[in-house]
Structure formats: structure tokens, C-alpha cells
Design an enzyme around this catalytic site. Structure first.
Site, short mmCIF file in Angstrom:
data_model
loop_
_atom_site.label_atom_id
_atom_site.label_comp_id
_atom_site.label_asym_id
_atom_site.label_seq_id
_atom_site.Cartn_x
_atom_site.Cartn_y
_atom_site.Cartn_z
CE LYS A 194 -3.98 2.14 0.28
NZ LYS A 194 -4.85 2.27 -0.92
CG ASP A 251 -5.15 -12.11 9.15
OD1 ASP A 251 -5.48 -13.30 8.94
OD2 ASP A 251 -5.58 -11.45 10.12
CG ASP A 255 -9.64 -15.39 6.28
OD1 ASP A 255 -8.60 -16.00 6.62
OD2 ASP A 255 -10.68 -15.37 6.97
C1 IPM Z 1 -4.66 -16.43 10.93
C2 IPM Z 1 -5.54 -15.97 12.05
C3 IPM Z 1 -4.68 -15.31 13.10
C4 IPM Z 1 -3.98 -14.14 12.47
C5 IPM Z 1 -5.42 -14.86 14.36
C6 IPM Z 1 -6.28 -15.95 14.93
C7 IPM Z 1 -4.45 -14.33 15.39
O1 IPM Z 1 -6.54 -15.13 11.60
O2 IPM Z 1 -3.76 -17.26 11.18
O3 IPM Z 1 -4.84 -15.98 9.80
O4 IPM Z 1 -4.52 -13.03 12.44
O5 IPM Z 1 -2.88 -14.31 12.00
MN MN Z 2 -6.55 -14.91 9.46
#
Ligand code: IPM
Ligand code: MN
Length: 364
Positions: A194, A251, A255
Site C-alpha cells: 500500500k 491475513d 482469507d
Molecule cells: C490467521 C488468524 C490469526 C492471524 C489470528 C487468529 C491471530 O486469523 O492465522 O490468519 O490473524 O494471523
Molecule cells: Mn486470518
């Protein structure tokens, strides 16, 4: 070979998916002549209630003497989590300390969807095209999650802050990991940042550029994180290869990649440090479906494959696990979250039955 493995079963669906992963691990041992000595230790929210700490001393000792660590998901239902003080919650009190303790700075999250499994994705088959094969590499022990924090409240102190720091060494180390993977796979590397707003991102890019000079054979591009989020939905296959992220951006976008696959249940991960590797699924502990034999064990079993590969250098064994996982899916079997109205009943597997199939293929 003989290896000692710490097993942190975790909370929620942790015990169920861990049982399947261990089943597959021992099948690998039997087939290829390795001994995996597994030692369980308390970790997570249930460990807080039983031991007063989500990463108690005995778990630290078990992990310290292990060659690698298998960690399940952690966290209980909201009403139970609310009984745990903030600093003892498993994220802050267990996961981040585990990462810091072993300096597992390199987080590998492979995002793979062969064209033959395009129907798993909520994206159209023509968008999946010839298939998705992205190795997401996320910096895991620096940045915003580990910076100093000041926490205000609505009625007390009127501000909050989370410090975001990256050192040159931290950026260089993770960039080298990513470039090495891109070189090994003869694939492109996409660096996510970014830099139009953040000083840390401009610095990150400047360090990545110095590393790049050592890897002139690797095709390189960089992209703003917000645009990357957009492009990952419009045309994810353009990133086939390696993607490099700092901690928080990685992170979030890993996802999102789980969404491309159709389930976070298809997202194993490895957290690699200079001396120790631990593996974990990228998803949570899903307390709402715990104990029902419906959770998808893919990500925990895939984490076994990553451990074999990254911690022990057992590439042939790791490939046997990957191939078995893919075959169960290409044979048409699904855990329930991957099904739709067209899925035939006899193809819907429980957690155990899915693990059995993977184990049987590995053992063949
Ligand atoms: C991940 C999870 C963790 C992170 C959390 C649970 C601390 O979301 O491993 O992606 O944010 O890294
Ligand atoms: Mn995560």
C-alpha cells in the site's frame, strides 16, 4: 527418519480434524518407513480454562523439544470467550506468542484449485479457467500485529494506536523466501503493498527491490493491496505463482483466497522459522459444528503435507498426501460445506470418512 511432533489439538473442531491428520501422518510413516512420535499438549481457549493459560508452560516445553508442531484451530463459543480476559484470549495469549517464540516469520498458504474442481468455487468456471495455483507468502511475526499498542475506551482515554514497524532485515528475510519459491517453481512473483499511503510499504518495496536484484531470473510485478483484492475476484489466475504480503494484508487476502476455493476448509498453512516449523489450518475452530463429524479435515491434513515438506524435506511423502487429498475431491467426494443441491448423498462424507479415504489412498 524419526521425528518428534508436538500436537496442539486446540478447540472446537480441532480434536476431530487433528485425529484425521494424525491418521494420515501415521499412514505415511508406515508406508515410507518413518517414525513420527507425537506428544499432545494443551493449547487454546480450553487450555486457558484447564491450565490458566492458553499456551501453558507444559505446552511450551513439549513444543521446545519437538522437531515440528501440528496446531489445530483455537477458540470457543462467544459466551465462553467472553469469560477470558483479553490478554489470555488464544489469539493474543497463544497464537502470537507461539509465532514469536519460534520466530516463524514465513507463512505459506497455498491456494490451489485445479480446473477439474472449478465447481467448488463460487466464481464462474471460466474465471477459474485452467486452474488456480497461487502460493501466498505472508510475513508472520512483524508489522501491526506485534507493534506496541495503546488502547483507549469509550469513556476513558480518547485514543488508541497500533504501531506498524518493519525492519530492513525482516523485509529482506521474507522477500528472499518468496523469491526462492518463485525461482524454484519458475513462476512469477507478485509483491502486494500500500505504497501510495504507507511509509512502511514504500520502505518494504525499496527493500524488496534490493532482493530482486539477486533474482533477475524471476518475473516480478507489484500491486496495491486494494487492487489485488479486486483482481483476486475478477481474475485470480493472473496471480498464479507466488504472492508476497506483509502480515495484516496477508491475513486478509489469504482469507479472501479461501473464498475463491469455496471453503476455508481447503486452506492449510505452514509457519516456518529458522529453527522450527509449525503447521495449522488457516481457519478457525468452528465451535458451532464441533463434535458433529461434519468439519472438513482437508486443511489439517494438508498441513501434514506442508510439515513433511517444509519441516522434514520429505517431498515425495508430501506429494503423496497432496495427491490423495486431490483425488478424494476429484472422485467427487465432498464434506457438507462443499455440497449443493446437485451433490448425491452417497458422495457427502463426514470428517472421519474423508480422513479414511485420504489414508487409504496414501496407503495404497
Ligand atoms: C490467521 C488468524 C490469526 C492471524 C489470528 C487468529 C491471530 O486469523 O492465522 O490468519 O490473524 O494471523
Ligand atoms: Mn486470518
Amino acid at each position: 527418519m524419526t521425528k518428534n511432533i508436538a500436537v496442539l489439538t486446540g478447540d472446537g473442531i480441532g480434536p476431530e480434524i487433528m485425529a484425521e491428520a494424525l491418521k494420515v501422518l501415521h499412514a505415511v510413516g508406515k508406508k515410507y518407513g518413518h517414525i513420527f512420535n507425537c506428544e499432545e499438549a494443551p493449547f487454546g481457549a480450553s487450555a486457558y480454562f484447564s491450565h490458566g493459560n492458553p499456551f501453558p508452560k507444559e505446552a511450551q516445553d513439549v513444543c521446545d523439544r519437538a522437531d515440528a508442531i501440528m496446531k489445530g484451530p483455537v477458540g470457543l463459543a462467544v459466551n465462553e470467550m467472553n469469560r477470558i480476559p483479553q490478554e489470555m484470549r488464544p489469539e493474543i495469549g497463544a497464537i502470537l506468542p507461539l509465532r514469536k517464540r519460534y520466530n516463524t516469520f514465513a507463512n505459506y498458504r497455498p491456494v490451489r484449485l485445479p480446473a477439474s474442481l472449478a465447481s467448488l468455487s463460487p466464481l464462474k468456471p471460466e474465471i477459474i479457467g485452467k486452474g488456480i495455483d497461487i502460493l501466498m507468502i505472508r510475513e508472520l511475526v512483524g508489522g501491526l500485529y506485534f507493534g506496541d499498542k495503546v488502547e483507549g475506551t469509550a469513556t476513558g482515554m480518547k485514543y488508541s494506536s497500533d504501531e506498524l514497524i518493519y525492519t530492513a532485515d525482516e523485509v529482506r528475510d521474507i522477500a528472499r523466501v518468496a523469491f526462492n519459491e518463485a525461482r524454484k517453481g519458475k513462476v512469477k512473483l507478485t509483491n502486494v503493498h500500500k505504497a501510495n499511503v504507507l511509509a512502511t510499504s514504500r520502505f518494504w518495496n525499496a527493500i524488496v527491490d534490493t532482493v530482486r536484484a539477486e533474482y533477475t531470473d524471476v518475473v516480478y510485478e507489484s500491486v496495491l493491496v486494494d487492487n489485488a483484492a479486486y483482481q483476486l475476484v475478477k481474475n485470480p489466475a493472473q496471480y498464479n505463482g507466488v504472492m508476497l504480503f506483509e502480515n495484516m494484508q496477508g491475513d486478509i487476502l489469504t482469507d479472501q483466497a479461501g473464498g475463491i476455493l469455496g471453503s476455508l476448509g481447503l486452506m492449510p498453512s505452514a509457519c516456518v522459522g529458522p529453527a522450527k516449523t509449525y503447521v495449522e489450518p488457516a481457519h478457525g475452530s468452528a465451535p458451532d459444528i464441533a463434535g458433529k463429524n461434519i468439519a472438513n479435515p482437508y486443511s489439517m491434513i494438508g498441513s501434514v503435507a506442508l510439515m513433511l515438506e517444509k519441516a522434514f524435506g520429505l517431498d515425495r511423502e508430501a506429494n503423496a498426501v497432496w495427491n490423495a487429498l486431490t483425488r478424494v475431491l476429484t472422485d467427487g467426494y465432498r464434506t457438507v460445506e462443499l455440497t449443493d443441491a446437485s451433490t448425491k448423498k452417497e458422495y457427502i462424507l463426514g470428517t472421519k470418512e474423508f480422513g479414511d479415504r485420504v489414508r487409504d489412498i496414501v496407503a495404497e
